[in-house]
Scaffold this motif. Sequence first.
Motif, PDB file in Angstrom:
ATOM      1  N   ILE A  83      62.412  38.164 -56.116  1.00 21.56           N
ATOM      2  CA  ILE A  83      63.359  38.507 -55.058  1.00 21.56           C
ATOM      3  C   ILE A  83      64.169  37.287 -54.615  1.00 21.56           C
ATOM      4  N   LEU A  84      63.480  36.168 -54.392  1.00 20.96           N
ATOM      5  CA  LEU A  84      64.144  34.989 -53.834  1.00 20.96           C
ATOM      6  C   LEU A  84      64.977  34.229 -54.856  1.00 20.96           C
ATOM      7  N   PHE A  85      64.518  34.240 -56.116  1.00 20.63           N
ATOM      8  CA  PHE A  85      65.191  33.410 -57.130  1.00 20.63           C
ATOM      9  C   PHE A  85      65.705  34.202 -58.329  1.00 20.63           C
ATOM     10  N   ASN A  86      65.482  35.515 -58.305  1.00 19.04           N
ATOM     11  CA  ASN A  86      65.906  36.365 -59.428  1.00 19.04           C
ATOM     12  C   ASN A  86      65.321  35.857 -60.758  1.00 19.04           C
ATOM     13  N   LEU A  87      64.038  35.552 -60.731  1.00 19.68           N
ATOM     14  CA  LEU A  87      63.393  34.968 -61.912  1.00 19.68           C
ATOM     15  C   LEU A  87      63.271  35.955 -63.072  1.00 19.68           C
ATOM     16  N   LYS A  88      63.034  37.220 -62.770  1.00 18.84           N
ATOM     17  CA  LYS A  88      62.778  38.231 -63.799  1.00 18.84           C
ATOM     18  C   LYS A  88      61.582  37.821 -64.646  1.00 18.84           C
ATOM     19  N   ILE A  89      60.483  37.547 -63.951  1.00 19.22           N
ATOM     20  CA  ILE A  89      59.252  37.132 -64.589  1.00 19.22           C
ATOM     21  C   ILE A  89      58.143  38.082 -64.127  1.00 19.22           C
ATOM     22  N   THR A  90      57.111  38.270 -64.936  1.00 21.37           N
ATOM     23  CA  THR A  90      56.074  39.244 -64.583  1.00 21.37           C
ATOM     24  C   THR A  90      54.742  38.613 -64.218  1.00 21.37           C
ATOM     25  N   ASP A  91      54.628  37.289 -64.335  1.00 25.28           N
ATOM     26  CA  ASP A  91      53.336  36.640 -64.036  1.00 25.28           C
ATOM     27  C   ASP A  91      53.600  35.175 -63.690  1.00 25.28           C
ATOM     28  N   ILE A  92      53.918  34.920 -62.439  1.00 27.82           N
ATOM     29  CA  ILE A  92      54.406  33.599 -62.049  1.00 27.82           C
ATOM     30  C   ILE A  92      53.316  32.524 -62.044  1.00 27.82           C
ATOM     31  N   LEU A  93      52.048  32.927 -61.942  1.00 31.85           N
ATOM     32  CA  LEU A  93      50.978  31.937 -61.802  1.00 31.85           C
ATOM     33  C   LEU A  93      50.267  31.616 -63.112  1.00 31.85           C
ATOM     34  N   TYR A  94      50.605  32.293 -64.180  1.00 31.32           N
ATOM     35  CA  TYR A  94      49.908  32.095 -65.453  1.00 31.32           C
ATOM     36  C   TYR A  94      50.599  30.980 -66.234  1.00 31.32           C
ATOM     37  N   THR A  95      49.858  29.946 -66.572  1.00 32.17           N
ATOM     38  CA  THR A  95      50.487  28.790 -67.237  1.00 32.17           C
ATOM     39  C   THR A  95      50.292  28.787 -68.745  1.00 32.17           C
ATOM     40  N   ASP A 142      40.398  38.601 -60.442  1.00 30.57           N
ATOM     41  CA  ASP A 142      39.685  39.423 -59.479  1.00 30.57           C
ATOM     42  C   ASP A 142      40.693  40.019 -58.490  1.00 30.57           C
ATOM     43  N   PHE A 143      40.209  40.779 -57.527  1.00 31.08           N
ATOM     44  CA  PHE A 143      41.095  41.499 -56.619  1.00 31.08           C
ATOM     45  C   PHE A 143      42.000  40.543 -55.839  1.00 31.08           C
ATOM     46  N   ILE A 144      41.406  39.460 -55.321  1.00 37.09           N
ATOM     47  CA  ILE A 144      42.162  38.530 -54.494  1.00 37.09           C
ATOM     48  C   ILE A 144      43.254  37.836 -55.306  1.00 37.09           C
ATOM     49  N   THR A 145      42.882  37.327 -56.494  1.00 41.32           N
ATOM     50  CA  THR A 145      43.874  36.608 -57.297  1.00 41.32           C
ATOM     51  C   THR A 145      44.956  37.547 -57.837  1.00 41.32           C
ATOM     52  N   SER A 146      44.586  38.786 -58.154  1.00 42.01           N
ATOM     53  CA  SER A 146      45.595  39.722 -58.659  1.00 42.01           C
ATOM     54  C   SER A 146      46.599  40.095 -57.572  1.00 42.01           C
ATOM     55  N   ILE A 147      46.107  40.276 -56.333  1.00 47.44           N
ATOM     56  CA  ILE A 147      47.010  40.567 -55.211  1.00 47.44           C
ATOM     57  C   ILE A 147      47.913  39.369 -54.932  1.00 47.44           C
ATOM     58  N   GLY A 148      47.305  38.171 -54.940  1.00 42.90           N
ATOM     59  CA  GLY A 148      48.088  36.965 -54.718  1.00 42.90           C
ATOM     60  C   GLY A 148      49.164  36.790 -55.768  1.00 42.90           C
ATOM     61  N   ASN A 149      48.804  37.038 -57.009  1.00 45.08           N
ATOM     62  CA  ASN A 149      49.779  36.896 -58.086  1.00 45.08           C
ATOM     63  C   ASN A 149      50.913  37.904 -57.929  1.00 45.08           C
ATOM     64  N   TYR A 150      50.560  39.134 -57.540  1.00 48.98           N
ATOM     65  CA  TYR A 150      51.596  40.159 -57.349  1.00 48.98           C
ATOM     66  C   TYR A 150      52.584  39.727 -56.268  1.00 48.98           C
ATOM     67  N   VAL A 151      52.045  39.232 -55.150  1.00 43.48           N
ATOM     68  CA  VAL A 151      52.895  38.822 -54.024  1.00 43.48           C
ATOM     69  C   VAL A 151      53.783  37.645 -54.420  1.00 43.48           C
ATOM     70  N   PHE A 152      53.192  36.631 -55.071  1.00 42.18           N
ATOM     71  CA  PHE A 152      53.973  35.451 -55.439  1.00 42.18           C
ATOM     72  C   PHE A 152      55.010  35.782 -56.514  1.00 42.18           C
ATOM     73  N   THR A 153      54.638  36.628 -57.460  1.00 42.26           N
ATOM     74  CA  THR A 153      55.585  37.015 -58.505  1.00 42.26           C
ATOM     75  C   THR A 153      56.739  37.806 -57.914  1.00 42.26           C
ATOM     76  N   LEU A 154      56.428  38.738 -57.024  1.00 41.30           N
ATOM     77  CA  LEU A 154      57.469  39.524 -56.362  1.00 41.30           C
ATOM     78  C   LEU A 154      58.388  38.616 -55.550  1.00 41.30           C
ATOM     79  N   SER A 155      57.801  37.648 -54.848  1.00 43.64           N
ATOM     80  CA  SER A 155      58.607  36.709 -54.057  1.00 43.64           C
ATOM     81  C   SER A 155      59.545  35.910 -54.949  1.00 43.64           C
TER      82      SER A 155
END
Length: 226
Positions: free
Chosen positions: A139-151, A123-136
């Motif tokens: 930037i912070l760890f140079n992960l080069k990942i596109t979906d940090i919350l998906y397990t 939903d809108f909230i989870t997609s925004i949260g995922n974008y922010v956490f993935t971007l973080s």
Amino acid sequence: MNDLTLIIPAKREAESLPIFLKEIENYECKKLIVLQKEDIETKKSIENIHNIEIHEQNNNGYGNALIEGINSVKTKYCCIINADGSMDPKYLKQMRETCKDLDLDFVFGSRYQRPGGGSEDDDFITSIGNYVFTLSGNILFNLKITDILYTYILGKRSSFRNLNLSNFDFRICVEIPIKAKFNNMNYKCLPSYERERIGGKKKVNALKDGLLILSEIVKYFLRFKR
């Protein structure tokens, strides 16, 4: 795929789990169901299903289910795939072949990798949260990942265990990729389309779990800066 075990965390999934197990009954891999001891309803829903293994958690929580599942795996590869049917098993073969052919530690399914990724459950909230956490994370760890919350993650059993995972809650979502980066492990993202869940509600509390995940990212950033 006899060298693969599916780790299927199932918390109050009596409605979804039997349907999902029926979908994957012809997949030639081991199916490990991880649930809480007191979840009698879910256990009863699968009591007549064969060729599965059930592990009752010693502790509670989504992260704990994954940790205890990983520690119970005996095959070379394992994959986290949720009991609610939202993670499509059609991607398993490609994920395993990619992991094996490229000798990777992990393959991360991604709802935001294009082309091919997407979600009917976000939903809108989870997609925004995922974008922010993935971007973080990038930037912070140079992960080069596109979906940090998906397990939806497939990897070598040995690599999962070498992460020494410790979070019993949803913080494990970011703990896995961040520790993989810290340990110089090799990984790749593949697009994955998230389906609408079969039944039940999301177990994630957007605000509470979002704050926990943020605290986890900050914790590892401070450790990384030392």
